[in-house]
Design an enzyme around this catalytic site. Sequence first.
Site, mmCIF file in Angstrom:
data_model
loop_
_atom_site.group_PDB
_atom_site.id
_atom_site.type_symbol
_atom_site.label_atom_id
_atom_site.label_comp_id
_atom_site.label_asym_id
_atom_site.label_seq_id
_atom_site.Cartn_x
_atom_site.Cartn_y
_atom_site.Cartn_z
ATOM 1 N N GLY A 228 -31.135 -1.138 -43.422
ATOM 2 C CA GLY A 228 -32.447 -0.541 -43.230
ATOM 3 C C GLY A 228 -33.089 -0.264 -44.578
ATOM 4 N N CYS A 229 -34.415 -0.201 -44.603
ATOM 5 C CA CYS A 229 -35.115 -0.018 -45.878
ATOM 6 C C CYS A 229 -34.828 1.352 -46.496
ATOM 7 C CB CYS A 229 -36.612 -0.233 -45.695
ATOM 8 S SG CYS A 229 -37.387 0.738 -44.398
#
Length: 314
Positions: free
Chosen positions: A118-119
């Site tokens: 995930g970012c």
Amino acid sequence: MTAEKPKIYIDGKEGTTGLQIYDRLAARDDIRLLLIDEEKRKDTDERKKLINEADLVFLCLPDAAAVEAVSLVERETVRVIDASTAHRTAAGWAYGLAELSQMYRERIRESKRIANPGCHATGFITAVYPLVQKGIVPADYPLSAFSLTGYSGGGKKMIAEYESEEKPESHFSPRIYGLNLKHKHLPEMQAVCGLSRPPAFCPVVDDYYKGMAVTVTFENRLLNGCPSAADLCACLAEWYEGQKLVKVHPFGYEGMIAAGSMAGSDVLTLIVNGHADQTMVTALFDNLGKGASGAAVQNMNLALGFEETTGLNV
């Protein structure tokens, strides 16, 4: 005899991440992209056919759809890179953040199943993982972090809201979300870093397209060895020495950190500031680059034996 080009299929090419991956790969002549007919993109049988024809499949789908797509794989040689949150802490899946260690890089190279990070998690983990591994940050340390991100991270619906002529007044200023403190990236933050509890995490979206700054703060007296901020910077610099896509800025950043500074780049830069008593570590990167499609292409390069940065903006 020329070796056959690896065949790549993007399941969910119409979403933000899928389109970014497609744009990056379409210009390459060392792979072959498999494309589904537009009218059949939700046809399970046609998707299954292409998934099993491919050497590597990107899943750019909601979690439940990603799990279903994995169940369609019948050929043992098909590699899968899942950009959803569905498999980031799942057994048997390699976590796709190669810079963490040689072990992580080798798992990506060898695995048939790779979970793209995930970012927000990418920023948090790159800052925290080395400090936990070195025994500086205790596993039970009460970590807190906040993340500033451009609106592209919210996908097509949020992009349309921010770019609409009828954009509401609230969208012109930063907006704090995830107010239940149960953001979907927390499980991977905790699991990958080996923490006994998830961090207190606050994401903030603002009125710019892309770019991200994830900041973690520390009370140095609660860390093992009572290091200074400069010591932590040196530790991170040593850990990531030689990496092409994760860099550590020299200690003591001048001026202000603009969250959109790395837009268009696939490099993540760690910036350490503070003094003897307190430290802040900021991971500065593009949420659509090292935070999503850039990381996915990097993981594909590793999995298929290409040079790691092929097709990336370094």
